[in-house]
Write a protein that holds these residues in place. Sequence first.
Motif, PDB file in Angstrom:
ATOM      1  N   THR A  87       0.756  -1.406  -0.085  1.00  0.00           N
ATOM      2  CA  THR A  87       0.021  -0.152   0.027  1.00  0.00           C
ATOM      3  C   THR A  87       0.814   1.211   0.066  1.00  0.00           C
ATOM      4  O   THR A  87       0.588   2.204  -0.914  1.00  0.00           O
ATOM      5  N   VAL A 106      -5.424   6.019   3.832  1.00  0.00           N
ATOM      6  CA  VAL A 106      -4.877   5.064   2.674  1.00  0.00           C
ATOM      7  C   VAL A 106      -5.365   3.596   3.052  1.00  0.00           C
ATOM      8  O   VAL A 106      -5.453   3.262   4.301  1.00  0.00           O
ATOM      9  N   THR A 107      -6.543   3.380   2.203  1.00  0.00           N
ATOM     10  CA  THR A 107      -7.109   1.871   2.250  1.00  0.00           C
ATOM     11  C   THR A 107      -6.454   1.061   1.247  1.00  0.00           C
ATOM     12  O   THR A 107      -5.830   1.796   0.477  1.00  0.00           O
ATOM     13  N   THR A 109      -8.029   0.550  -1.354  1.00  0.00           N
ATOM     14  CA  THR A 109      -8.677   0.670  -2.628  1.00  0.00           C
ATOM     15  C   THR A 109      -8.860   2.270  -2.975  1.00  0.00           C
ATOM     16  O   THR A 109      -9.225   2.887  -3.985  1.00  0.00           O
ATOM     17  N   GLN A 110      -8.423   3.125  -1.914  1.00  0.00           N
ATOM     18  CA  GLN A 110      -8.495   4.614  -1.697  1.00  0.00           C
ATOM     19  C   GLN A 110      -7.588   5.223  -1.166  1.00  0.00           C
ATOM     20  O   GLN A 110      -7.002   4.823  -0.190  1.00  0.00           O
ATOM     21  N   ILE A 111      -7.429   6.484  -1.675  1.00  0.00           N
ATOM     22  CA  ILE A 111      -6.369   7.426  -0.916  1.00  0.00           C
ATOM     23  C   ILE A 111      -6.963   8.698  -0.835  1.00  0.00           C
ATOM     24  O   ILE A 111      -7.558   9.327  -1.816  1.00  0.00           O
ATOM     25  N   ARG A 112      -7.259   9.376   0.235  1.00  0.00           N
ATOM     26  CA  ARG A 112      -7.822  10.513   0.609  1.00  0.00           C
ATOM     27  C   ARG A 112      -6.838  11.533   1.113  1.00  0.00           C
ATOM     28  O   ARG A 112      -6.374  11.277   2.197  1.00  0.00           O
TER      29      ARG A 112
END
Length: 117
Positions: A87, A106-107, A109-112
């Motif tokens: 990741t 951060v997951t 499937t997603q970055i914010r």
Amino acid sequence: MRFLVDESTGVVVARWLREQGYEVFSVYEEARGMDDDDIIHKAFAENWILITNDKDFGEKVYREQRSHRGIILLRLENERATNKIETLRRLMEMYSEQLFDHFIVVTETQIRFSRSQ
């Protein structure tokens, strides 16, 4: 780039970051049991980007208005070191220039990104 790796993130991640050529302070290896307030203060005062799995740092930044130089909060379903490393590798390949001074969640499937200051 300099990273302060929280105990919750682990020593394997810290070692991998060193192997990639980054400067790393590992709480687990160098200051086990360090208080969260001391961690965020050290990271800010010494220009470290904090990598953590501890969502309490979100409260410190947004509710307590604590200053930081960048925080990467890993919110992963799979907490194994190999997944954390993969990741982080993806994050750094795509966004290495944007890590400083952002609060990043951060997951798998997603970055914010958000600016908290």
